[in-house]
Write a protein that holds these residues in place. Structure first.
Motif, PDB file in Angstrom:
ATOM      1  N   VAL A   5       0.830  -1.203   0.000  1.00 11.92           N
ATOM      2  CA  VAL A   5       0.000   0.000   0.000  1.00 11.92           C
ATOM      3  C   VAL A   5       0.864   1.252   0.000  1.00 11.92           C
ATOM      4  CG1 VAL A   5      -1.906  -1.172   1.180  1.00 11.92           C
ATOM      5  CG2 VAL A   5      -0.210   0.080   2.512  1.00 11.92           C
ATOM      6  N   SER A   6       0.262   2.342  -0.417  1.00 12.08           N
ATOM      7  CA  SER A   6       0.968   3.619  -0.426  1.00 12.08           C
ATOM      8  C   SER A   6       1.104   4.143   1.003  1.00 12.08           C
ATOM      9  CB  SER A   6       0.210   4.638  -1.273  1.00 12.08           C
ATOM     10  OG  SER A   6       0.889   5.880  -1.247  1.00 12.08           O
ATOM     11  N   PRO A   7       2.316   4.582   1.379  1.00 17.13           N
ATOM     12  CA  PRO A   7       2.486   5.128   2.720  1.00 17.13           C
ATOM     13  C   PRO A   7       2.078   6.602   2.825  1.00 17.13           C
ATOM     14  CG  PRO A   7       4.582   5.072   1.596  1.00 17.13           C
ATOM     15  CD  PRO A   7       3.574   4.456   0.661  1.00 17.13           C
ATOM     16  N   LEU A   8       1.878   7.259   1.675  1.00 14.23           N
ATOM     17  CA  LEU A   8       1.577   8.686   1.680  1.00 14.23           C
ATOM     18  C   LEU A   8       0.809   9.068   0.419  1.00 14.23           C
ATOM     19  CD1 LEU A   8       4.824  10.614   0.756  1.00 14.23           C
ATOM     20  CD2 LEU A   8       4.642   8.181   0.651  1.00 14.23           C
ATOM     21  N   PRO A   9       0.214  10.262   0.397  1.00 14.23           N
ATOM     22  CA  PRO A   9      -0.484  10.703  -0.809  1.00 14.23           C
ATOM     23  C   PRO A   9       0.521  11.178  -1.850  1.00 14.23           C
ATOM     24  CG  PRO A   9      -0.552  12.436   0.824  1.00 14.23           C
ATOM     25  CD  PRO A   9       0.131  11.261   1.469  1.00 14.23           C
ATOM     26  N   GLY A  10       0.144  11.078  -3.109  1.00 15.41           N
ATOM     27  CA  GLY A  10       1.007  11.562  -4.184  1.00 15.41           C
ATOM     28  C   GLY A  10       0.702  10.867  -5.492  1.00 15.41           C
ATOM     29  N   ILE A  11       1.688  10.885  -6.374  1.00 14.14           N
ATOM     30  CA  ILE A  11       1.552  10.253  -7.691  1.00 14.14           C
ATOM     31  C   ILE A  11       2.461   9.031  -7.726  1.00 14.14           C
ATOM     32  CG2 ILE A  11       1.821  10.554 -10.179  1.00 14.14           C
ATOM     33  CD1 ILE A  11       1.412  13.570  -9.706  1.00 14.14           C
ATOM     34  N   ASN A  68      -3.550   7.625  -2.317  1.00 21.74           N
ATOM     35  CA  ASN A  68      -3.704   8.135  -0.958  1.00 21.74           C
ATOM     36  C   ASN A  68      -3.103   7.131   0.009  1.00 21.74           C
ATOM     37  OD1 ASN A  68      -5.302  10.606  -1.375  1.00 21.74           O
ATOM     38  ND2 ASN A  68      -6.794   9.182  -2.235  1.00 21.74           N
ATOM     39  N   PRO A  69      -2.779   7.548   1.221  1.00 22.27           N
ATOM     40  CA  PRO A  69      -2.238   6.597   2.193  1.00 22.27           C
ATOM     41  C   PRO A  69      -3.181   5.408   2.371  1.00 22.27           C
ATOM     42  CG  PRO A  69      -2.053   8.830   3.025  1.00 22.27           C
ATOM     43  CD  PRO A  69      -2.882   8.893   1.765  1.00 22.27           C
ATOM     44  N   GLY A  70      -2.614   4.202   2.312  1.00 20.29           N
ATOM     45  CA  GLY A  70      -3.407   2.991   2.485  1.00 20.29           C
ATOM     46  C   GLY A  70      -3.975   2.428   1.208  1.00 20.29           C
TER      47      GLY A  70
END
Length: 79
Positions: A5-11, A68-70
């Motif tokens: 999963v993504s640890p933070l928001p971004g691209i 997004n995170p998660g």
């Protein structure tokens, strides 16, 4: 099966830069600690590393998509 999963928001990007090969492709064998993508936010790049070993089954987001995170990014079949 493991989900990265993504640890933070971004691209989310599958490549380290334009014209470069992807960090990993579907069907590739992945080792623990291997970089499988990056998330960019405000010109800061965070490597996404696998915490499991196995075969990369699928990408859950497109290259260049907002995350997004998660958010699930990658599915790895452990083994």
């Amino acid at each position: 099966m493991a989900i990265i999963v993504s640890p933070l928001p971004g691209i989310f990007y599958r490549k380290p830069g334009p014209g470069k090969p992807p960090f990993a492709n579907e069907g590739d064998t992945i080792v623990i600690g291997q970089t499988v993508g990056i998330v960019e936010i405000m010109k800061q790049f965070t490597e996404i590393q696998s915490d499991v070993a196995g075969v990369l089954q699928s990408f859950e987001v497109d290259d260049g998509a907002m995350v997004n995170p998660g958010d699930a990014i990658i599915v790895i079949h452990e083994g």
